[in-house]
Design a protein around this motif. Structure first.
Motif, short mmCIF file in Angstrom:
data_model
loop_
_atom_site.label_atom_id
_atom_site.label_comp_id
_atom_site.label_asym_id
_atom_site.label_seq_id
_atom_site.Cartn_x
_atom_site.Cartn_y
_atom_site.Cartn_z
N ALA A 8 0.81 -1.23 0.00
CA ALA A 8 0.00 0.00 0.00
C ALA A 8 0.84 1.27 0.00
N GLY A 9 2.07 1.20 0.49
CA GLY A 9 2.87 2.41 0.55
C GLY A 9 4.09 2.28 1.44
N VAL A 10 4.57 3.43 1.90
CA VAL A 10 5.75 3.47 2.75
C VAL A 10 5.51 4.48 3.87
N ILE A 11 5.92 4.07 5.07
CA ILE A 11 5.83 4.93 6.25
C ILE A 11 7.25 5.14 6.75
N VAL A 12 7.64 6.40 6.95
CA VAL A 12 8.95 6.74 7.47
C VAL A 12 8.77 7.42 8.81
N LEU A 13 9.47 6.89 9.81
CA LEU A 13 9.54 7.52 11.12
C LEU A 13 10.96 8.07 11.22
N ALA A 14 11.09 9.37 11.11
CA ALA A 14 12.41 10.01 11.05
C ALA A 14 12.83 10.56 12.40
N GLU A 15 14.12 10.44 12.70
CA GLU A 15 14.66 11.05 13.92
C GLU A 15 14.51 12.56 13.86
N ALA A 16 14.76 13.12 12.70
CA ALA A 16 14.57 14.55 12.41
C ALA A 16 14.43 14.66 10.91
N ALA A 17 13.70 15.66 10.45
CA ALA A 17 13.49 15.82 9.01
C ALA A 17 13.26 17.29 8.68
N ASP A 18 13.77 17.68 7.51
CA ASP A 18 13.58 19.04 6.99
C ASP A 18 13.30 18.94 5.50
N VAL A 19 12.27 19.64 5.04
CA VAL A 19 12.03 19.73 3.61
C VAL A 19 13.16 20.56 3.02
N VAL A 20 13.82 20.02 1.99
CA VAL A 20 14.91 20.75 1.35
C VAL A 20 14.34 22.04 0.79
N GLY A 21 14.95 23.14 1.16
CA GLY A 21 14.47 24.45 0.76
C GLY A 21 13.89 25.23 1.94
N GLU A 22 13.38 24.50 2.95
CA GLU A 22 12.88 25.18 4.15
C GLU A 22 14.02 25.57 5.07
N VAL A 23 15.13 24.84 4.99
CA VAL A 23 16.35 25.18 5.72
C VAL A 23 17.34 25.66 4.69
N THR A 24 17.93 26.82 4.93
CA THR A 24 18.90 27.36 3.97
C THR A 24 20.24 26.67 4.14
N ALA A 25 21.07 26.79 3.14
CA ALA A 25 22.42 26.23 3.21
C ALA A 25 23.19 26.88 4.35
N ASP A 26 23.01 28.17 4.56
CA ASP A 26 23.69 28.86 5.67
C ASP A 26 23.24 28.31 7.02
N GLN A 27 21.95 28.06 7.17
CA GLN A 27 21.46 27.49 8.43
C GLN A 27 22.05 26.09 8.64
#
Length: 138
Positions: free
Chosen positions: A75-94
């Motif tokens: 049916a699909g895939v479930i990911v339980l992440a320790e931490a996650a950020d959408v690429v683009g929401e965090v800048t390279a400088d951050q």
């Protein structure tokens, strides 16, 4: 819906994704793997890296995960992440600042217990992977 795969990603802070996509590519500890509709059941640990969702052959969303766990099934895939950020929401400088902070924490912990040092080294590795994810071309 049979031609789509349900992708759900949850981090300790929030549910980041719950959507049907054509394919999901996940960074497993043994290498990246793709999940399509009707995928065989499997479970794996994740390494720090980027999950990419696809519509057709076009990458749509990139999400950095610091590690975690994934379960794929027909049916699909479930990911339980320790931490996650959408690429683009965090800048390279951050991301670079997070890396500097982790490296500084490690350098001042020269006398830390071995288990504490291992956690700090892992934090540096995750921060390095985050920088790579945030600075890599799409």
């Amino acid at each position: 819906m049979a031609d789509k795969v349900q992708f759900d990603l949850v981090s300790p802070e929030r549910s980041l994704v719950s959507e049907a996509v054509d394919m999901v590519v996940v960074p497993g500890v043994d290498g990246d793997f793709g999940v399509l509709p009707q995928h065989s059941p499997m479970m794996t640990l994740l390494r720090p890296g980027v999950i990419t969702t696809y519509e057709g052959d076009r990458p749509v969303k990139r999400i950095f995960v610091a590690g975690g766990f994934a379960e794929a099934n027909p049916a699909g895939v479930i990911v339980l992440a320790e931490a996650a950020d959408v690429v683009g929401e965090v800048t390279a400088d951050q991301a670079r600042q997070l890396l500097r902070n982790a490296e500084e924490d490690l350098s001042v912990a020269a006398s830390a217990a071995e288990a504490d040092r291992a956690k700090l080294e892992q934090a540096v590795a995750v921060a390095q992977a985050r920088v790579e994810a945030m600075t890599a071309p799409a």
